[in-house]
Design an enzyme around this catalytic site. Structure first.
Site, PDB file in Angstrom:
ATOM      1  N   GLU A  96      17.518  18.814 -45.330  1.00 58.60           N
ATOM      2  CA  GLU A  96      17.991  19.704 -44.260  1.00 58.60           C
ATOM      3  C   GLU A  96      17.056  19.633 -43.057  1.00 58.60           C
ATOM      4  O   GLU A  96      17.480  19.597 -41.908  1.00 58.60           O
ATOM      5  CB  GLU A  96      18.035  21.158 -44.763  1.00 58.60           C
ATOM      6  CG  GLU A  96      19.303  21.512 -45.482  1.00 58.60           C
ATOM      7  CD  GLU A  96      19.234  22.929 -46.027  1.00 58.60           C
ATOM      8  OE1 GLU A  96      19.467  23.881 -45.260  1.00 58.60           O
ATOM      9  OE2 GLU A  96      18.926  23.083 -47.230  1.00 58.60           O
ATOM     10  N   ASP A 153      15.053  17.124 -42.270  1.00 57.63           N
ATOM     11  CA  ASP A 153      15.214  15.819 -41.623  1.00 57.63           C
ATOM     12  C   ASP A 153      16.474  15.803 -40.757  1.00 57.63           C
ATOM     13  O   ASP A 153      16.504  15.176 -39.699  1.00 57.63           O
ATOM     14  CB  ASP A 153      15.284  14.694 -42.673  1.00 57.63           C
ATOM     15  CG  ASP A 153      13.934  14.464 -43.350  1.00 57.63           C
ATOM     16  OD1 ASP A 153      12.904  14.889 -42.803  1.00 57.63           O
ATOM     17  OD2 ASP A 153      13.914  13.865 -44.448  1.00 57.63           O
ATOM     18  N   GLU A 166       4.454  -0.080 -49.821  1.00 62.31           N
ATOM     19  CA  GLU A 166       3.800   0.914 -50.686  1.00 62.31           C
ATOM     20  C   GLU A 166       4.808   1.994 -51.073  1.00 62.31           C
ATOM     21  O   GLU A 166       5.841   2.157 -50.419  1.00 62.31           O
ATOM     22  CB  GLU A 166       2.637   1.573 -49.923  1.00 62.31           C
ATOM     23  CG  GLU A 166       1.565   0.572 -49.507  1.00 62.31           C
ATOM     24  CD  GLU A 166       0.560   1.155 -48.521  1.00 62.31           C
ATOM     25  OE1 GLU A 166       0.605   2.368 -48.235  1.00 62.31           O
ATOM     26  OE2 GLU A 166      -0.257   0.376 -48.021  1.00 62.31           O
ATOM     27  N   LYS A 187       5.954   5.808 -51.054  1.00 58.14           N
ATOM     28  CA  LYS A 187       5.682   6.957 -50.179  1.00 58.14           C
ATOM     29  C   LYS A 187       5.421   8.163 -51.079  1.00 58.14           C
ATOM     30  O   LYS A 187       6.334   8.824 -51.550  1.00 58.14           O
ATOM     31  CB  LYS A 187       6.838   7.217 -49.224  1.00 58.14           C
ATOM     32  CG  LYS A 187       6.473   8.287 -48.210  1.00 58.14           C
ATOM     33  CD  LYS A 187       7.461   8.357 -47.076  1.00 58.14           C
ATOM     34  CE  LYS A 187       6.988   9.353 -46.036  1.00 58.14           C
ATOM     35  NZ  LYS A 187       6.830  10.721 -46.535  1.00 58.14           N
ATOM     36  N   LYS A 195       4.448  -1.625 -44.021  1.00 56.60           N
ATOM     37  CA  LYS A 195       3.436  -1.761 -42.973  1.00 56.60           C
ATOM     38  C   LYS A 195       3.288  -3.243 -42.628  1.00 56.60           C
ATOM     39  O   LYS A 195       3.176  -4.068 -43.543  1.00 56.60           O
ATOM     40  CB  LYS A 195       2.095  -1.220 -43.466  1.00 56.60           C
ATOM     41  CG  LYS A 195       2.155   0.269 -43.802  1.00 56.60           C
ATOM     42  CD  LYS A 195       0.912   0.776 -44.495  1.00 56.60           C
ATOM     43  CE  LYS A 195       1.096   2.258 -44.832  1.00 56.60           C
ATOM     44  NZ  LYS A 195      -0.002   2.832 -45.601  1.00 56.60           N
TER      45      LYS A 195
HETATM   46  P1  NAD Z   1       6.321  12.000 -43.539  1.00 56.95           P
HETATM   47  O1  NAD Z   1       5.986  12.715 -44.790  1.00 56.95           O
HETATM   48  O2  NAD Z   1       7.729  11.577 -43.380  1.00 56.95           O
HETATM   49  O3  NAD Z   1       5.380  10.701 -43.385  1.00 56.95           O
HETATM   50  C1  NAD Z   1       3.988  10.716 -43.125  1.00 56.95           C
HETATM   51  C2  NAD Z   1       3.175  11.067 -44.320  1.00 56.95           C
HETATM   52  O4  NAD Z   1       3.512  10.233 -45.410  1.00 56.95           O
HETATM   53  C3  NAD Z   1       1.688  10.827 -44.158  1.00 56.95           C
HETATM   54  O5  NAD Z   1       1.069  11.855 -43.458  1.00 56.95           O
HETATM   55  C4  NAD Z   1       1.242  10.740 -45.592  1.00 56.95           C
HETATM   56  O6  NAD Z   1       0.881  12.017 -46.042  1.00 56.95           O
HETATM   57  C5  NAD Z   1       2.478  10.335 -46.347  1.00 56.95           C
HETATM   58  N1  NAD Z   1       2.371   9.079 -47.120  1.00 56.95           N
HETATM   59  C6  NAD Z   1       2.715   8.968 -48.426  1.00 56.95           C
HETATM   60  N2  NAD Z   1       2.529   7.720 -48.865  1.00 56.95           N
HETATM   61  C7  NAD Z   1       2.038   7.006 -47.822  1.00 56.95           C
HETATM   62  C8  NAD Z   1       1.650   5.649 -47.675  1.00 56.95           C
HETATM   63  N3  NAD Z   1       1.743   4.783 -48.681  1.00 56.95           N
HETATM   64  N4  NAD Z   1       1.193   5.256 -46.464  1.00 56.95           N
HETATM   65  C9  NAD Z   1       1.119   6.120 -45.425  1.00 56.95           C
HETATM   66  N5  NAD Z   1       1.481   7.425 -45.509  1.00 56.95           N
HETATM   67  C10 NAD Z   1       1.942   7.867 -46.691  1.00 56.95           C
HETATM   68  O7  NAD Z   1       5.957  12.778 -42.298  1.00 56.95           O
HETATM   69  P2  NAD Z   1       5.295  14.181 -42.120  1.00 56.95           P
HETATM   70  O8  NAD Z   1       5.108  14.278 -40.665  1.00 56.95           O
HETATM   71  O9  NAD Z   1       4.147  14.377 -43.013  1.00 56.95           O
HETATM   72  O10 NAD Z   1       6.351  15.201 -42.621  1.00 56.95           O
HETATM   73  C11 NAD Z   1       7.634  15.155 -42.283  1.00 56.95           C
HETATM   74  C12 NAD Z   1       8.434  15.290 -43.539  1.00 56.95           C
HETATM   75  O11 NAD Z   1       7.981  16.406 -44.298  1.00 56.95           O
HETATM   76  C13 NAD Z   1       9.869  15.533 -43.214  1.00 56.95           C
HETATM   77  O12 NAD Z   1      10.567  14.332 -43.096  1.00 56.95           O
HETATM   78  C14 NAD Z   1      10.307  16.389 -44.365  1.00 56.95           C
HETATM   79  O13 NAD Z   1      10.686  15.514 -45.412  1.00 56.95           O
HETATM   80  C15 NAD Z   1       9.068  17.131 -44.756  1.00 56.95           C
HETATM   81  N6  NAD Z   1       9.050  18.493 -44.178  1.00 56.95           N
HETATM   82  C16 NAD Z   1       9.831  19.412 -44.762  1.00 56.95           C
HETATM   83  C17 NAD Z   1       9.881  20.699 -44.264  1.00 56.95           C
HETATM   84  C18 NAD Z   1      10.757  21.719 -44.942  1.00 56.95           C
HETATM   85  O14 NAD Z   1      10.823  22.848 -44.483  1.00 56.95           O
HETATM   86  N7  NAD Z   1      11.407  21.362 -46.038  1.00 56.95           N
HETATM   87  C19 NAD Z   1       9.110  21.058 -43.148  1.00 56.95           C
HETATM   88  C20 NAD Z   1       8.310  20.103 -42.570  1.00 56.95           C
HETATM   89  C21 NAD Z   1       8.282  18.807 -43.081  1.00 56.95           C
END
Ligand code: NAD
Length: 363
Positions: free
Chosen positions: A40, A42, A125, A127, A322
């Site tokens: 939601e 996203d 990698e 996530k 990457k």
């Molecule tokens: P993200 O989680 O989409 O991507 C960045 C993060 O991925 C990095 O900071 C790191 O922590 C992580 N990561 C994991 N494996 C990794 C790897 N191998 N290499 C590099 N990074 C890796 O972005 P974000 O800015 O941290 O958060 C956004 C996401 O968090 C949203 O897409 C959503 O899914 C979630 N979110 C949810 C809510 C909610 O209310 N449900 C609120 C905010 C964010």
């Protein structure tokens, strides 16, 4: 478009979406207590991105599309990151992945780093669905650990990080003067379930998912509580690096904006960097990291990981691609909140939503 329907102007829709996303950011990043599923969230973000793409005049530096995470909480000391901790651009389908690979290939061919028929090499990698952390080692000793916060400034969680057994307090071998390791703190699913059962028995807070349990456990004011939580760690990157013994300094001069080394290194790839971090005693996800070429290689990795996702002991919410060559990464550079050389390819949200709802019922 949904955001600008019902008589609402584009500016009003952008303001509404921003307010809603900011609220979710605070619940997720500050209180580790989200009220909507990631899918939601996203969806809202994509709606805002589409609106801003259509009306570039509405983009402000404060928009959540331009920023990372949320401001750190003042209960913890503040740590200014020497090299910012960014987010990742997202892909949700094959078309996004093909477009990413095309942009990368065109840029690298234009810069003469790829021949006309050559395809780009990627390091793939998992996530990991935990929280990002930066570990600062000076002369091989762990001296500071910080959360990502808003990307520029994070929270000082050094005492808590020191309780995680997977994280070495001293590096092995010839360590550089300064090494900032970036990686993910996470909790295995079975550990999460046990923790929630114990929490429920004591009438204490239960967590919606392992990610929130990991974040909530790490951001405790009392490190004795963190010490009792089964937290794990994998390294997947680095920030400031300098003062390397021998010839290795040049790698970091290429790789890290904060580094000042000038000598040359024979190996200049992300994968080689992770091998080096592993040789220093840092946990690296060697079992699942993988090299691939071109969009087809990326999609094959995505399919393979998707098929075995349920067998992993921890949650992942996608895979990350990457560009492997560090000189190529440098040419590709960054957009406001993410590198142009990396992409997070998310899995469909069905499973994540089910988990969230199941736990919500229990709460
Ligand atoms: P993200 O989680 O989409 O991507 C960045 C993060 O991925 C990095 O900071 C790191 O922590 C992580 N990561 C994991 N494996 C990794 C790897 N191998 N290499 C590099 N990074 C890796 O972005 P974000 O800015 O941290 O958060 C956004 C996401 O968090 C949203 O897409 C959503 O899914 C979630 N979110 C949810 C809510 C909610 O209310 N449900 C609120 C905010 C964010």
């Amino acid at each position: 478009m949904k955001g600008s329907s019902g008589g609402e102007s584009a500016a009003q829709a952008a303001a509404r979406l921003r307010a809603e996303i900011e609220q979710h950011n605070v619940r997720y990043y500050v209180y580790d207590d989200p009220s909507v599923s990631d899918a939601e969230y996203d969806g809202l973000m994509r709606e805002l991105q589409a609106l801003e793409a259509e009306h570039p005049e509405l983009v402000t530096p404060e928009s959540p599309t331009q920023r990372v995470g949320a401001a750190p909480v003042s209960a913890f000391g503040a740590v200014r990151h020497a090299v910012p901790m960014l987010s990742l651009s997202n892909a949700f389908d094959e078309e996004d992945v093909v477009a990413f690979d095309r942009r990368v290939t065109d840029t690298l061919r234009g810069a003469g780093l790829l021949g006309p028929a050559q395809q780009a090499d990627y390091f793939c990698e998992l996530k990991l669905d935990g929280l990002a952390i930066s570990l600062r080692y000076e002369d091989g000793r762990l001296v500071q650990a910080a959360t990502r916060g808003d990307g520029q400034t994070g929270e000082d969680v050094t005492s808590n990080i020191r309780t995680i057994k997977a994280i070495p307090l001293r590096l092995k071998g010839a360590a550089p003067k300064v090494l900032e390791v970036r990686g993910e703190v996470l909790m295995n699913r079975t550990d999460f379930e046990k923790l929630n059962q114990a929490q429920a028995k004591r009438d204490e807070k239960v967590f919606v998912n392992p990610r929130n349990a990991a974040a909530g456990s790490l951001r405790q004011l009392d490190p004795r509580i963190t010490a009792k939580r089964p937290l794990r760690f994998f390294a997947y990157g680095w920030g400031e690096v300098h003062g390397l013994p021998g010839a290795q300094g040049g790698l970091f001069a290429e790789a890290s904006a904060g580094a000042a080394e000038a000598s040359q290194l024979p190996e200049k790839s992300h994968g080689a960097m992770l091998d080096w971090l592993a040789s220093l005693g840092l946990p690296v996800n060697v079992k699942h990291n993988h090299r691939a070429t071109g969009a087809e290689g990326l999609m094959a990795f995505y399919a393979k990981v998707g098929a075995m996702r349920a067998e992993l002991p921890y949650d992942i919410d996608g895979v990350v691609y990457k560009v492997d060559s560090l000189p190529a990464q440098k040419v590709l550079g960054f957009v406001a909140r993410a590198p142009r050389f990396a992409l997070a390819h998310k899995f469909a949200a069905e499973e994540a939503t089910t988990t969230l709802l199941d736990i919500e019922v229990q709460v």
